[in-house]
Design a protein around this motif. Structure first.
Motif, PDB file in Angstrom:
ATOM      1  N   VAL A 271       0.840  -1.207   0.000  1.00 56.26           N
ATOM      2  CA  VAL A 271       0.000   0.000   0.000  1.00 56.26           C
ATOM      3  C   VAL A 271       0.870   1.252   0.000  1.00 56.26           C
ATOM      4  O   VAL A 271       0.608   2.202  -0.746  1.00 56.26           O
ATOM      5  N   ARG A 272       1.909   1.254   0.798  1.00 52.14           N
ATOM      6  CA  ARG A 272       2.808   2.415   0.807  1.00 52.14           C
ATOM      7  C   ARG A 272       3.483   2.604  -0.552  1.00 52.14           C
ATOM      8  O   ARG A 272       3.725   3.731  -0.976  1.00 52.14           O
ATOM      9  N   GLY A 273       3.775   1.506  -1.254  1.00 52.25           N
ATOM     10  CA  GLY A 273       4.344   1.597  -2.595  1.00 52.25           C
ATOM     11  C   GLY A 273       3.382   2.255  -3.575  1.00 52.25           C
ATOM     12  O   GLY A 273       3.795   3.059  -4.416  1.00 52.25           O
ATOM     13  N   ILE A 274       2.101   1.931  -3.454  1.00 46.15           N
ATOM     14  CA  ILE A 274       1.090   2.578  -4.306  1.00 46.15           C
ATOM     15  C   ILE A 274       1.026   4.066  -3.986  1.00 46.15           C
ATOM     16  O   ILE A 274       1.044   4.909  -4.880  1.00 46.15           O
ATOM     17  N   PHE A 275       0.957   4.394  -2.702  1.00 49.41           N
ATOM     18  CA  PHE A 275       0.844   5.797  -2.300  1.00 49.41           C
ATOM     19  C   PHE A 275       2.092   6.601  -2.661  1.00 49.41           C
ATOM     20  O   PHE A 275       1.998   7.783  -2.988  1.00 49.41           O
ATOM     21  N   ALA A 276       3.270   5.967  -2.623  1.00 48.80           N
ATOM     22  CA  ALA A 276       4.522   6.643  -2.980  1.00 48.80           C
ATOM     23  C   ALA A 276       4.742   6.671  -4.489  1.00 48.80           C
ATOM     24  O   ALA A 276       5.689   7.286  -4.968  1.00 48.80           O
ATOM     25  N   ARG A 277       3.878   5.978  -5.208  1.00 53.14           N
ATOM     26  CA  ARG A 277       3.946   5.870  -6.676  1.00 53.14           C
ATOM     27  C   ARG A 277       5.193   5.142  -7.162  1.00 53.14           C
ATOM     28  O   ARG A 277       5.662   5.362  -8.264  1.00 53.14           O
ATOM     29  N   THR A 278       5.721   4.258  -6.302  1.00 49.17           N
ATOM     30  CA  THR A 278       6.764   3.339  -6.760  1.00 49.17           C
ATOM     31  C   THR A 278       6.126   2.085  -7.338  1.00 49.17           C
ATOM     32  O   THR A 278       6.799   1.301  -8.000  1.00 49.17           O
ATOM     33  N   LEU A 279       4.855   1.884  -7.075  1.00 46.17           N
ATOM     34  CA  LEU A 279       4.023   0.855  -7.705  1.00 46.17           C
ATOM     35  C   LEU A 279       2.885   1.588  -8.411  1.00 46.17           C
ATOM     36  O   LEU A 279       2.510   2.690  -8.006  1.00 46.17           O
ATOM     37  N   PRO A 280       2.316   0.993  -9.450  1.00 39.76           N
ATOM     38  CA  PRO A 280       1.228   1.688 -10.150  1.00 39.76           C
ATOM     39  C   PRO A 280      -0.003   1.858  -9.266  1.00 39.76           C
ATOM     40  O   PRO A 280      -0.303   1.007  -8.427  1.00 39.76           O
ATOM     41  N   GLU A 281      -0.687   2.981  -9.462  1.00 43.67           N
ATOM     42  CA  GLU A 281      -1.960   3.197  -8.782  1.00 43.67           C
ATOM     43  C   GLU A 281      -3.038   2.401  -9.507  1.00 43.67           C
ATOM     44  O   GLU A 281      -3.015   2.322 -10.737  1.00 43.67           O
ATOM     45  N   PRO A 282      -4.001   1.827  -8.780  1.00 49.00           N
ATOM     46  CA  PRO A 282      -5.085   1.113  -9.450  1.00 49.00           C
ATOM     47  C   PRO A 282      -5.819   2.049 -10.415  1.00 49.00           C
ATOM     48  O   PRO A 282      -6.066   3.212 -10.087  1.00 49.00           O
ATOM     49  N   PRO A 283      -6.172   1.577 -11.615  1.00 52.72           N
ATOM     50  CA  PRO A 283      -6.830   2.436 -12.605  1.00 52.72           C
ATOM     51  C   PRO A 283      -8.095   3.134 -12.087  1.00 52.72           C
ATOM     52  O   PRO A 283      -8.376   4.260 -12.494  1.00 52.72           O
ATOM     53  N   ILE A 284      -8.836   2.516 -11.177  1.00 53.68           N
ATOM     54  CA  ILE A 284     -10.065   3.131 -10.659  1.00 53.68           C
ATOM     55  C   ILE A 284      -9.767   4.457  -9.970  1.00 53.68           C
ATOM     56  O   ILE A 284     -10.594   5.369  -9.954  1.00 53.68           O
ATOM     57  N   MET A 285      -8.551   4.600  -9.429  1.00 49.92           N
ATOM     58  CA  MET A 285      -8.220   5.822  -8.697  1.00 49.92           C
ATOM     59  C   MET A 285      -8.013   7.024  -9.615  1.00 49.92           C
ATOM     60  O   MET A 285      -8.036   8.163  -9.154  1.00 49.92           O
TER      61      MET A 285
END
Length: 165
Positions: free
Chosen positions: A28-42
């Motif tokens: 989750v922190r990776g998504i929020f830090a944008r080191t992982l892709p954000e889910p398309p729905i967001m």
């Protein structure tokens, strides 16, 4: 609002191998830090200033005209995306490596409407109970003055992620 130095969002879905290789909190922190892709729905809600701790997630967003329904207010689906995401991601933060979740059910109560003039809203998700197979969570959307806009509860199924190989 958003930091101009923040990385531009990349929308996509992480592989199961990536998700299984890290704790839920790190994922989750990776998504929020944008080191992982954000889910398309967001992409529909343009979240910013997101934070995650074990069992707790906060997402900020700004409702706009693009979120309106035919009756001239922000569509309930906008709140549903934020509430479901906050509850699910809060559950995800409690999971060890190799585990995932899915929402079994959720219930939303709308307290007051939103418009393009509402300003920044805060969606806060909190785990109520994290068991081996089932987790429950709640979330609240509040306006800039702390007034409750909507709240929700969810039940999630926790499971071991399939492994390749």
């Amino acid at each position: 609002m958003t930091d101009s130095a923040a990385p531009k969002p990349e929308y996509g879905v992480s592989s199961l191998d990536v998700m299984a290789s890290m704790s839920g909190l790190d994922f989750v922190r990776g998504i929020f830090a944008r080191t992982l892709p954000e889910p398309p729905i967001m992409e529909n809600v343009a979240p910013f200033d997101c934070t995650a701790e074990t069992g707790h997630v906060v997402i900020h967003s700004v409702p706009g005209l693009r979120h309106y329904n035919p009756i001239g207010s922000v569509h309930g689906g906008y709140a549903a995306i934020l509430l479901d995401s906050a509850m699910g991601l809060a559950v995800q933060t409690t999971l060890p490596k190799g585990f995932g979740y899915t929402t079994l059910e959720f219930k939303i109560s709308f307290v007051r409407g939103m418009s393009q003039d509402t300003g920044t809203i805060r969606t806060e998700g909190q785990v109520l109970n994290a068991g081996r197979r089932v987790a429950t969570a709640e979330a609240r959307i509040t306006g800039d003055r702390g007034k409750l806009i909507a709240h929700a509860t969810a039940t999630c199924l926790v499971f071991e992620l399939p492994r390749n190989g």
